[in-house]
Scaffold this active site. Structure first.
Site, PDB file in Angstrom:
ATOM      1  N   ARG A  59       0.403  -1.129  -0.146  1.00  0.00           N
ATOM      2  CA  ARG A  59       0.019  -0.111   0.436  1.00  0.00           C
ATOM      3  C   ARG A  59       1.044   1.297   0.156  1.00  0.00           C
ATOM      4  O   ARG A  59       0.721   2.221  -1.002  1.00  0.00           O
ATOM      5  CB  ARG A  59      -0.778   0.413   1.094  1.00  0.00           C
ATOM      6  N   THR A  60       1.357   1.578   0.652  1.00  0.00           N
ATOM      7  CA  THR A  60       2.391   2.440   0.775  1.00  0.00           C
ATOM      8  C   THR A  60       3.357   2.788  -0.252  1.00  0.00           C
ATOM      9  O   THR A  60       3.084   4.134  -0.136  1.00  0.00           O
ATOM     10  CB  THR A  60       3.387   2.251   2.026  1.00  0.00           C
ATOM     11  N   LYS A  89      25.932  -3.572   0.214  1.00  0.00           N
ATOM     12  CA  LYS A  89      27.485  -3.879  -0.363  1.00  0.00           C
ATOM     13  C   LYS A  89      27.668  -3.307   0.828  1.00  0.00           C
ATOM     14  O   LYS A  89      29.437  -2.979   1.432  1.00  0.00           O
ATOM     15  CB  LYS A  89      27.885  -2.796  -1.703  1.00  0.00           C
ATOM     16  N   ARG A 111      11.579   3.669   3.554  1.00  0.00           N
ATOM     17  CA  ARG A 111      10.664   2.774   4.605  1.00  0.00           C
ATOM     18  C   ARG A 111      12.144   2.165   5.289  1.00  0.00           C
ATOM     19  O   ARG A 111      12.920   1.191   4.134  1.00  0.00           O
ATOM     20  CB  ARG A 111       9.396   1.758   4.291  1.00  0.00           C
ATOM     21  N   HIS A 139       4.278   5.369  11.692  1.00  0.00           N
ATOM     22  CA  HIS A 139       4.062   5.638   9.966  1.00  0.00           C
ATOM     23  C   HIS A 139       3.134   6.636  10.093  1.00  0.00           C
ATOM     24  O   HIS A 139       1.880   6.383   9.903  1.00  0.00           O
ATOM     25  CB  HIS A 139       3.940   4.059  10.057  1.00  0.00           C
TER      26      HIS A 139
END
Ligand code: CP
Length: 309
Positions: A59-60, A89, A111, A139
């Protein structure tokens, strides 16, 4: 917002939230009109956003990217940044952010599995950083769409009885929602969870400091009595560090549970769900979790439109 970044749910005042909701409503209306929609799709034609997701998302990420495109922005996206960015890396998030700052992005949406990592990125960023979920932290855009959904249903964010259930210890959506609800008078929060998954103390301290009353319960059906909002969440297995002994505690909303829920109440879930609301509940008019997810598009359009002006 108090600064150019969006890092936590409590950055908006009630007045700013109201303005954001009006902006989201305007976006909703614009998308229903072909001429207005096409005009909007050229509004930020010279702007680009970067979306950098170190954790899975349906969704986000997709709604932020769709929002940016509907506003005419280009999108540079790394959907599995842990593996497909130079984090694999060993590059730090601050180095990655400083590099991305060289490319003129109007916003960077991040995120990350580690609480505080997005704030670290913001500490070195000229471009606005949007926290799309950081570990067990916050959030904010989810709580904005959650409160927008509640506001659309009740016309207010005060004097509500809100039951939050599931994994309150590890879920960031419930933390962010509680922070916003604490800004309004007369709300009463009921936390339903196993003892080991109870809401963390820092949120309880905010509630106490703001005079927002709350209680903790393990009696799901009792808690539903007189509730306006039922906000259910899944067990955050990815944050339990291999502790398979913790179950969802049997807190499942099924067809039988509906008889304990008032007719005027709404049943919300940030999604994804993994069995804690059964599919037979979906047809009930009180179940609005898909509509809730849809509201994310308009809120994220309003956010991006406001941030890149
Ligand atoms: N609610 C939510 O954050 O969903 P995603 O993980 O799919 O983005």
């Amino acid at each position: 917002m108090n600064n150019k970044h969006l890092l936590t749910a409590d950055e908006f005042s009630p007045e700013q939230l109201k303005a954001l909701f009006e902006h989201a409503d305007a976006m909703r209306t614009t998308l229903t009109d072909e001429k207005a929609r096409k005009e909007l799709a050229t509004k930020h034609i010279d702007k680009q956003v970067c979306s950098l997701f170190y954790e899975p998302s349906t969704r986000t990420r997709s709604s932020f990217e769709a929002a940016a495109m509907k506003l005419g922005m280009g999108v540079v996206s790394t959907e599995n940044a842990s593996e497909f960015s130079s984090a694999a890396k060993g590059e730090t998030i601050t180095d990655t952010t400083q590099v991305l700052n060289q490319y003129g992005f109007s916003a960077i949406i991040i995120r990350h599995p580690q609480t505080g990592a997005v704030a670290e990125a913001a500490s070195v960023s000229e471009a606005p950083i949007i926290n799309a979920g950081d570990g067990k932290g916050d959030h904010p855009s989810q709580s904005l769409l959650d409160t927008y959904t509640i506001y659309r249903k009740f016309g207010r964010l005060n004097n509500l009885r809100v039951v939050m259930g599931g994994d309150l210890r590890n879920g960031r959506t419930v933390r962010s929602l509680a922070k916003i609800l604490a800004k309004y008078q007369g709300n009463h929060l009921v936390f339903v969870s196993l003892p080991e998954l109870q809401m963390a103390d820092d949120i309880k301290e905010i509630l106490t400091a703001t005079g927002t009353t709350f209680e903790e319960s393990s009696e799901m059906e009792q808690a539903f009595k007189n509730a306006d909002v039922i906000y259910w969440t899944r067990l955050q297995k990815e944050r339990l560090q291999g502790d398979a002994s913790i179950s969802s505690g049997g807190f499942v909303i099924d067809k039988n549970s509906l008889k304990y829920i008032d007719e005027h109440a709404i049943i919300m879930h940030p999604l994804p769900r993994v069995g804690e609301i059964t599919e037979e509940v979906d047809a009930d008019p009180r179940a609005i979790y898909f509509e809730q997810a849809g509201n994310g598009l308009y809120i994220r359009m309003a956010l991006l439109d406001g941030m890149v002006c």
